[in-house]
Design a protein around this motif. Structure first.
Motif, PDB file in Angstrom:
ATOM      1  N   ALA A  44       0.854  -1.192   0.000  1.00 44.22           N
ATOM      2  CA  ALA A  44       0.000   0.000   0.000  1.00 44.22           C
ATOM      3  C   ALA A  44       0.889   1.240   0.000  1.00 44.22           C
ATOM      4  O   ALA A  44       2.014   1.205   0.510  1.00 44.22           O
ATOM      5  CB  ALA A  44      -0.924   0.010   1.220  1.00 44.22           C
ATOM      6  N   PRO A  45       0.408   2.361  -0.564  1.00 39.07           N
ATOM      7  CA  PRO A  45       1.176   3.607  -0.523  1.00 39.07           C
ATOM      8  C   PRO A  45       1.065   4.258   0.857  1.00 39.07           C
ATOM      9  O   PRO A  45       0.069   4.088   1.564  1.00 39.07           O
ATOM     10  CB  PRO A  45       0.488   4.468  -1.594  1.00 39.07           C
ATOM     11  CG  PRO A  45      -0.924   3.996  -1.605  1.00 39.07           C
ATOM     12  CD  PRO A  45      -0.869   2.530  -1.307  1.00 39.07           C
ATOM     13  N   PHE A  46       2.115   5.004   1.231  1.00 38.64           N
ATOM     14  CA  PHE A  46       2.065   5.672   2.528  1.00 38.64           C
ATOM     15  C   PHE A  46       2.726   7.049   2.444  1.00 38.64           C
ATOM     16  O   PHE A  46       3.511   7.336   1.534  1.00 38.64           O
ATOM     17  CB  PHE A  46       2.750   4.824   3.610  1.00 38.64           C
ATOM     18  CG  PHE A  46       4.254   4.836   3.553  1.00 38.64           C
ATOM     19  CD1 PHE A  46       4.989   5.602   4.442  1.00 38.64           C
ATOM     20  CD2 PHE A  46       4.938   4.077   2.621  1.00 38.64           C
ATOM     21  CE1 PHE A  46       6.378   5.612   4.407  1.00 38.64           C
ATOM     22  CE2 PHE A  46       6.333   4.072   2.576  1.00 38.64           C
ATOM     23  CZ  PHE A  46       7.047   4.844   3.465  1.00 38.64           C
ATOM     24  N   THR A  47       2.385   7.873   3.399  1.00 42.09           N
ATOM     25  CA  THR A  47       3.029   9.172   3.550  1.00 42.09           C
ATOM     26  C   THR A  47       3.875   9.157   4.809  1.00 42.09           C
ATOM     27  O   THR A  47       3.543   8.463   5.778  1.00 42.09           O
ATOM     28  CB  THR A  47       1.978  10.304   3.615  1.00 42.09           C
ATOM     29  OG1 THR A  47       2.627  11.572   3.593  1.00 42.09           O
ATOM     30  CG2 THR A  47       1.112  10.204   4.864  1.00 42.09           C
TER      31      THR A  47
ATOM     32  N   SER B 187      -1.017   6.676   8.334  1.00 36.01           N
ATOM     33  CA  SER B 187      -0.063   7.019   7.274  1.00 36.01           C
ATOM     34  C   SER B 187      -0.337   6.270   5.973  1.00 36.01           C
ATOM     35  O   SER B 187       0.133   6.670   4.910  1.00 36.01           O
ATOM     36  CB  SER B 187       1.375   6.732   7.728  1.00 36.01           C
ATOM     37  OG  SER B 187       1.736   7.554   8.821  1.00 36.01           O
ATOM     38  N   VAL B 188      -1.075   5.170   6.066  1.00 40.39           N
ATOM     39  CA  VAL B 188      -1.420   4.390   4.871  1.00 40.39           C
ATOM     40  C   VAL B 188      -2.515   5.131   4.108  1.00 40.39           C
ATOM     41  O   VAL B 188      -3.544   5.507   4.674  1.00 40.39           O
ATOM     42  CB  VAL B 188      -1.881   2.972   5.263  1.00 40.39           C
ATOM     43  CG1 VAL B 188      -2.290   2.181   4.025  1.00 40.39           C
ATOM     44  CG2 VAL B 188      -0.763   2.247   6.007  1.00 40.39           C
TER      45      VAL B 188
ATOM     46  N   CYS C  35      -6.444   6.468  -3.657  1.00 38.00           N
ATOM     47  CA  CYS C  35      -6.107   7.036  -2.348  1.00 38.00           C
ATOM     48  C   CYS C  35      -7.334   7.616  -1.662  1.00 38.00           C
ATOM     49  O   CYS C  35      -8.301   8.038  -2.304  1.00 38.00           O
ATOM     50  CB  CYS C  35      -5.018   8.097  -2.506  1.00 38.00           C
ATOM     51  SG  CYS C  35      -3.424   7.392  -2.992  1.00 38.00           S
ATOM     52  N   PHE C  36      -7.263   7.668  -0.337  1.00 38.09           N
ATOM     53  CA  PHE C  36      -8.396   8.129   0.464  1.00 38.09           C
ATOM     54  C   PHE C  36      -8.642   9.623   0.306  1.00 38.09           C
ATOM     55  O   PHE C  36      -9.759  10.101   0.455  1.00 38.09           O
ATOM     56  CB  PHE C  36      -8.152   7.806   1.947  1.00 38.09           C
ATOM     57  CG  PHE C  36      -7.938   6.354   2.217  1.00 38.09           C
ATOM     58  CD1 PHE C  36      -8.770   5.390   1.654  1.00 38.09           C
ATOM     59  CD2 PHE C  36      -6.911   5.933   3.036  1.00 38.09           C
ATOM     60  CE1 PHE C  36      -8.579   4.038   1.909  1.00 38.09           C
ATOM     61  CE2 PHE C  36      -6.709   4.590   3.308  1.00 38.09           C
ATOM     62  CZ  PHE C  36      -7.539   3.633   2.753  1.00 38.09           C
TER      63      PHE C  36
ATOM     64  N   THR D 290       0.703  13.621   0.048  1.00 39.17           N
ATOM     65  CA  THR D 290       1.962  13.300  -0.616  1.00 39.17           C
ATOM     66  C   THR D 290       2.296  11.840  -0.347  1.00 39.17           C
ATOM     67  O   THR D 290       2.290  11.388   0.799  1.00 39.17           O
ATOM     68  CB  THR D 290       3.106  14.187  -0.082  1.00 39.17           C
ATOM     69  OG1 THR D 290       2.790  15.548  -0.326  1.00 39.17           O
ATOM     70  CG2 THR D 290       4.423  13.831  -0.765  1.00 39.17           C
ATOM     71  N   ILE D 291       2.579  11.110  -1.412  1.00 42.52           N
ATOM     72  CA  ILE D 291       2.959   9.710  -1.279  1.00 42.52           C
ATOM     73  C   ILE D 291       4.482   9.621  -1.304  1.00 42.52           C
ATOM     74  O   ILE D 291       5.121  10.045  -2.259  1.00 42.52           O
ATOM     75  CB  ILE D 291       2.365   8.858  -2.426  1.00 42.52           C
ATOM     76  CG1 ILE D 291       0.840   8.945  -2.416  1.00 42.52           C
ATOM     77  CG2 ILE D 291       2.829   7.410  -2.305  1.00 42.52           C
ATOM     78  CD1 ILE D 291       0.203   8.466  -1.147  1.00 42.52           C
TER      79      ILE D 291
END
Length: 284
Positions: free
Chosen positions: A178-181, A227-228, A259-260, A264-265
């Motif tokens: 999953a992408p996170f910041t 953060s996800v 994304c929710f 910034t990813i």
């Protein structure tokens, strides 16, 4: 009673050992040396969630273990072997390649289980068991599930020694992404702006280089749920009763994230879970 286990000695010809084999041997030596130290075992036993998940899974599956022959691959301190005896195993082979095997034997003796647990100081690939196995148990998982994991060795042992109706603990494994910041990422870049106030000189030019260095590295961190930035995608799901080494080497997945919200990813985070019979899962 089964006959004592035999350790197979593998001889290599001396006619100019190839470089790949030397590197592999050096890697194996370093790998097993790391597991001979106390720190890694303190860390593993301190992870009560993981250890208790294995304990619960083994005891919950006592009907599959009671009166059976078990191999514990990468036994370490032998705690999983002890759990298997507590679940009623007739015989447990605790396979440990590092010098920790001496301490494994001491722990087995201290718990008065030497009549049920046989410690084998060798790599599982070189072991000749005196009988077929009913159960294979191992805490084989590495970083990102597969990195430096023992799974290929476990599968090799499964194919050679596990009975057709044998049990794998765990029996399932899945990897997610999953992408996170990451606020720490921006803080690390801001460090180079703060140099001016500390030393009265500018190092702003270091920011692009720092960004490049940070971005290309794999970091082992805990990521908070907030953060996800999107629902995870399952990269792979392995049935460990039938998975092959080729399956491990050909993990591929196309994915799209929604994304929710706006954010910034900074990268992608991965985690995994393993499943045991009786619908028990450990998420890491």
């Amino acid at each position: 009673m089964a006959a004592p286990i035999e350790n197979k000695r593998v001889r290599h010809s001396d006619d100019g050992a190839n470089e790949d084999r030397k590197k592999r041997q050096k890697h194996d030596q370093d790998y097993f040396k790391s597991y001979a130290g106390i720190c890694v075992h303190e860390e593993m036993l301190s992870d009560t969630v993981r250890t208790n998940a294995y304990r619960y899974a083994i005891l919950k599956n006592y009907e599959k273990i009671r009166g059976k022959v078990v191999a514990d691959i990468g036994a370490g301190t032998g705690i999983l072997s002890v759990f298997c005896v507590q679940a009623g195993a007739k015989k447990v082979y605790a396979i440990e390649a590092s010098d920790m095997a001496k301490q494994t034997q001491a722990i087995v003796d201290e718990n008065k289980m030497s009549d049920r647990i046989e410690v084998v100081h060798n790599t599982v690939e070189k072991v000749i068991f005196p009988e077929k196995l009913d159960v294979l148990v191992s805490e084989w998982m590495g970083y990102c599930l597969f990195y430096e994991s023992m799974l290929p060795c476990v599968l090799q042992c499964r194919d050679k020694w596990l009975k057709k109706d044998g049990v794998m603990l765990p029996s399932l494994a899945s990897l997610y992404i999953a992408p996170f910041t990451d606020t720490d990422y921006d803080n690390r870049l801001d460090f180079w702006s703060e140099i001016r106030s500390v030393y009265k000189l500018s190092m702003e030019c270091m920011k692009p280089y720092a960004r490049k260095c940070i971005s290309k590295q794999v970091h082992i961190n805990n990521i908070s749920p907030e953060s996800v930035q999107a629902h995870a995608v399952q990269v792979c799901r392995l049935n460990l009763n039938s998975a092959t080494k080729d399956d491990l080497q050909n993990v591929k997945k196309e994915f799209t994230f929604h994304c929710f919200g706006q954010s910034t990813i900074h990268g992608f985070t991965t985690w995994f879970d393993v499943g045991f019979p009786e619908s028990i899962f450990l998420i890491l």
